[in-house]
Scaffold this active site. Structure first.
Site, PDB file in Angstrom:
ATOM      1  N   CYS A  50       0.827  -1.216   0.000  1.00 33.43           N
ATOM      2  CA  CYS A  50       0.000   0.000   0.000  1.00 33.43           C
ATOM      3  C   CYS A  50       0.859   1.263   0.000  1.00 33.43           C
ATOM      4  O   CYS A  50       1.981   1.288   0.540  1.00 33.43           O
ATOM      5  CB  CYS A  50      -0.898   0.027   1.226  1.00 33.43           C
ATOM      6  SG  CYS A  50      -2.166  -1.232   1.244  1.00 33.43           S
ATOM      7  N   GLU A  52       0.566   4.105   1.654  1.00 35.81           N
ATOM      8  CA  GLU A  52       0.902   4.736   2.939  1.00 35.81           C
ATOM      9  C   GLU A  52       2.053   4.018   3.629  1.00 35.81           C
ATOM     10  O   GLU A  52       2.888   4.645   4.286  1.00 35.81           O
ATOM     11  CB  GLU A  52      -0.315   4.879   3.853  1.00 35.81           C
ATOM     12  CG  GLU A  52      -1.215   3.693   4.015  1.00 35.81           C
ATOM     13  CD  GLU A  52      -2.282   3.551   2.938  1.00 35.81           C
ATOM     14  OE1 GLU A  52      -1.908   3.400   1.762  1.00 35.81           O
ATOM     15  OE2 GLU A  52      -3.471   3.525   3.279  1.00 35.81           O
TER      16      GLU A  52
END
Ligand code: THU
Length: 128
Positions: A50, A52
């Protein structure tokens, strides 16, 4: 510092040929440094990383400490501001300053702001 704008720039670098769902993230440090992250997928789908987490890992691996990481912005092409996955919420609890601001957005500039406690209440913590 328009951190959501930084996250949108990061999103453009997403490698998401399988889901076609691009995500961008930007982490701001207390000395003004910005780290970008985008999602990076794999033919072995479960290996996708991901956006983030990429941004947070870049900041930590560049030598910044938890207390230096004061804000994160995350953006996707979603109807409402993007909702980060559970794994990323747990990683944010581990690596962001406890008072950090989490800014969630979409491409229409709808924004929601959360604290760590709001986004993952009663989280698992061992050393923190
Ligand atoms: N994704 C993120 O980058 N962040 C999230 O919080 C949710 C999901 C990515 C993973 C995968 O590449 C794509 O979005 C679809 O799940």
């Amino acid at each position: 510092m328009d951190l959501l704008k930084e996250a949108k720039i990061a999103r453009e670098k997403a490698y998401a040929p399988y889901s076609k769902f691009k995500v961008g993230a930007a982490v701001l440090t207390s000395d003004g440094q910005v780290f970008h992250g985008c999602n990076i997928e794999n033919a072995s789908y479960g290996l996708a990383m991901c956006a983030e987490r990429v941004a947070l890992f870049k900041a930590i691996s560049s030598g910044y400490k938890k207390d230096d990481l004061i804000k994160i912005a995350i953006v996707g092409d979603t109807k409402e501001p993007i909702s980060p996955c559970g794994a990323c919420r747990q990683v944010m609890v581990e690596l962001l300053n406890k008072d950090a601001e989490i800014i969630l957005g979409n491409l229409d500039d709808d924004i929601k702001r959360y604290s760590l406690e709001e986004i993952l209440p009663y989280s698992f913590k061992e050393l923190i």
